[in-house]
Design a protein around this motif. Structure first.
Motif, short mmCIF file in Angstrom:
data_model
loop_
_atom_site.label_atom_id
_atom_site.label_comp_id
_atom_site.label_asym_id
_atom_site.label_seq_id
_atom_site.Cartn_x
_atom_site.Cartn_y
_atom_site.Cartn_z
N TYR A 51 -4.82 24.29 -2.12
CA TYR A 51 -4.95 22.86 -3.17
C TYR A 51 -4.75 21.52 -3.11
O TYR A 51 -5.26 21.46 -4.41
N ASN A 52 -3.90 21.62 -3.11
CA ASN A 52 -2.83 20.15 -2.75
C ASN A 52 -3.84 19.14 -1.90
O ASN A 52 -4.45 19.18 -1.75
N LYS A 53 -3.51 17.36 -2.21
CA LYS A 53 -3.88 16.58 -1.41
C LYS A 53 -4.00 16.89 0.11
O LYS A 53 -3.18 17.45 0.89
N LYS A 54 -5.06 16.81 0.33
CA LYS A 54 -4.60 17.10 2.43
C LYS A 54 -4.02 16.44 2.74
O LYS A 54 -4.27 14.94 2.39
N GLU A 55 -3.76 15.77 4.10
CA GLU A 55 -3.96 15.12 4.55
C GLU A 55 -4.29 13.79 4.82
O GLU A 55 -3.63 12.66 5.06
N GLU A 56 -5.41 13.83 5.17
CA GLU A 56 -6.76 12.41 5.03
C GLU A 56 -6.58 11.43 3.44
O GLU A 56 -6.13 10.55 3.40
N THR A 57 -6.20 12.88 2.97
CA THR A 57 -6.20 12.10 1.03
C THR A 57 -5.16 11.10 1.67
O THR A 57 -4.91 10.61 0.81
N LYS A 58 -3.74 12.21 1.51
CA LYS A 58 -2.75 11.33 1.89
C LYS A 58 -2.83 10.18 2.10
O LYS A 58 -2.16 8.77 1.52
N LYS A 59 -3.44 9.76 3.25
CA LYS A 59 -2.85 8.84 4.39
C LYS A 59 -4.14 7.67 3.42
O LYS A 59 -3.99 6.10 3.11
N GLU A 60 -5.52 8.20 2.88
CA GLU A 60 -5.93 7.05 2.07
C GLU A 60 -5.51 6.71 0.43
O GLU A 60 -5.75 5.98 0.64
N TYR A 61 -4.56 7.02 0.24
CA TYR A 61 -3.90 7.21 -0.73
C TYR A 61 -2.40 6.02 -0.50
O TYR A 61 -2.67 4.73 -0.91
N ILE A 62 -2.27 6.49 0.58
CA ILE A 62 -1.07 5.18 1.11
C ILE A 62 -1.48 3.87 2.00
O ILE A 62 -1.28 3.01 1.11
N ARG A 63 -2.79 3.99 2.60
CA ARG A 63 -3.46 2.51 2.39
C ARG A 63 -3.99 1.69 1.12
O ARG A 63 -3.03 0.85 1.67
N ASP A 64 -4.04 2.41 -0.06
CA ASP A 64 -4.32 1.88 -0.72
C ASP A 64 -3.72 1.25 -1.30
O ASP A 64 -3.33 0.56 -2.21
N LEU A 65 -2.32 1.62 -1.88
CA LEU A 65 -0.94 1.47 -2.55
C LEU A 65 -0.19 0.43 -1.98
O LEU A 65 0.43 0.10 -2.53
N LEU A 66 -0.28 0.39 -0.63
CA LEU A 66 0.04 -0.64 -0.02
C LEU A 66 -0.16 -1.07 0.39
O LEU A 66 0.21 -2.25 -0.23
N GLN A 67 -1.96 -1.63 0.04
CA GLN A 67 -2.01 -2.78 -0.61
C GLN A 67 -2.23 -3.19 -1.49
O GLN A 67 -1.46 -4.92 -2.00
N PHE A 68 -1.85 -2.58 -2.16
CA PHE A 68 -1.65 -2.72 -4.08
C PHE A 68 -0.13 -3.16 -3.67
O PHE A 68 0.55 -4.32 -4.38
N TYR A 69 0.92 -2.54 -3.32
CA TYR A 69 2.36 -3.07 -3.30
C TYR A 69 2.58 -4.39 -2.29
O TYR A 69 3.18 -4.99 -3.20
N GLY A 70 1.88 -4.33 -1.22
CA GLY A 70 2.67 -5.73 -0.41
C GLY A 70 1.97 -6.88 -0.99
O GLY A 70 2.31 -7.88 -1.40
N MET A 71 0.63 -6.88 -1.99
CA MET A 71 0.62 -7.90 -3.07
C MET A 71 2.16 -8.31 -3.61
O MET A 71 1.66 -9.33 -4.12
#
Length: 392
Positions: free
Chosen positions: A83-103
């Motif tokens: 019931y926890n985040k799946k690997e694909e979901t984690k990858k999506e989170y990481i992608r969006d967080l990195l874009q935000f943090y990269g800015m």
């Protein structure tokens, strides 16, 4: 916990070949990305949290911004792992967080000038509401995209904001930041009028399928999409053993694992099954049903499973290559997702109840299914159909 136990982003023990990772070609965001994608630090960070709790200290004492992002992505929310985040979901989170943090990283000098009493060692702790609003404006009006367009669509921007808002809300809840920054975002709800039309008529869908009647792979794939409404991800992860024949009903079915790990059984028409068999023969694989055959439903030329993103791009490209005139007038590229809309509309036109369509597509809410049918239902409910043209 003293500072010697901290995971410093500039000295991450990512793997045994740390020297390779420290080459000058890797910048800070590259290192952060590798850190976030490495699940082996979960237990270490949990131990740090336990130590802080044991010592009656702030749970995230000495945590860096990067460690907080890692914890947010990988922290379990349920006792049952499935019931926890799946690997694909984690990858999506990481992608969006990195874009935000990269800015944030790229504008660090600006923050030091803009923020009174700037706190060294953390960019997230220096954020204020105006910075969050500015990031939302950047997504809308300035973000450079691969297709040379500027700014994300409303739907894409809304999806990205959901992740960032959730992250900022969690940071506030655990008292890592003092300001409820998640409340600073302007409303970016995707309204019905903002949703692009993804309508394919029967004539158009049939033309695309027939165009590839001598190409077993494309022919089977497009037919499967059009007659089942399956997501491309569900097809990409499908295996030959997931196909079976229900003798009680007299139909073929394809067992799929959809969103939220829900299992559905998609009806496979005999014609579709035969086209899948033709493809199997072309790939030199057995065309007979076999519950032990775990080969992918659609294999690459090397016999490997497709990444669903690659398979999605493949479908988009082969549709574009048909050069049909109607393709040129569609809003954006015709992607595999268009066939889910087509399936819903064709099923509706054929008399299928709305609840049946919802269940077949695996929609949690009927309102989602209604979005797929919005245009066709508008036309069906047009009052002009009650006017007798013979009177004029």
């Amino acid at each position: 916990m003293d500072d010697s136990n901290r995971i410093h982003i500039n000295n991450l023990p990512l793997n045994k070949n740390i020297s390779d990772l420290m080459k000058p070609t890797l910048n800070k965001i590259d290192l952060v990305q590798q850190f976030l994608n490495n699940p082996s630090y979960t237990s270490d960070l949990e131990s740090f949290i336990d130590d802080n709790e044991r010592q009656k200290q702030y749970l995230y004492k000495n945590f860096t911004d990067e460690m907080m992002m890692y914890t947010f992505v990988h922290k379990p929310s349920h006792i049952q792992e499935e019931y926890n985040k799946k690997e694909e979901t984690k990858k999506e989170y990481i992608r969006d967080l990195l874009q935000f943090y990269g800015m944030l990283v790229s504008h660090e000098e600006f923050f030091k000038e803009d923020v009174v009493d700037f706190t060294e060692g953390s960019l997230l702790k220096n954020l204020d509401r105006r910075h969050v609003r500015r990031y939302q404006e950047w997504l809308k009006n300035e973000a450079p995209l691969r297709n040379r367009k500027i700014g994300y669509s409303i739907a894409t921007m809304a999806r990205k904001i959901v992740v960032i808002k959730s992250f900022l809300k969690w940071l506030h809840e655990v008292e890592y930041i003092k300001i409820p920054l998640h409340m600073a975002f302007l409303n970016n709800e995707v309204r019905m009028k903002d949703r692009p039309d993804r309508d394919l008529s029967y004539v158009e869908a049939k033309a695309l399928i027939d165009y590839y009647q001598n190409h077993p792979f494309n022919h089977a794939l497009l037919t499967l999409l059009a007659t089942t409404g399956l997501r491309i991800q569900e097809i990409a992860q499908g295996r030959w053993c997931d196909l079976y024949y229900d003798s009680g009903i007299g139909e073929y079915y394809f067992r799929v694992q959809g969103k939220r790990d829900e299992i559905r059984h998609a009806l496979i028409k005999k014609l579709v099954f035969e086209r899948l068999q033709t493809l199997r023969v072309r790939r030199r694989l057995s065309p007979h049903l076999d519950p032990t055959d775990k080969t992918p439903l659609f294999t690459t030329n090397r016999g490997k499973a497709y990444d669903f993103r690659d398979l999605s791009k493949y479908v988009t490209n082969i549709i574009k290559q048909t050069n049909f005139d109607f393709i040129k007038y569609k809003q954006g590229n015709v992607t595999p997702h268009w066939f889910r809309h087509y399936f819903a509309q064709e099923a509706h036109r054929s008399g299928a109840p709305l609840l049946f369509i919802q269940n077949t597509l695996g929609h949690k809410k009927v309102t989602t299914t209604e979005i797929y049918l919005k245009e066709i239902m508008k036309k069906e409910n047009d009052a002009a159909q009650y006017i007798d043209e013979k009177k004029y």
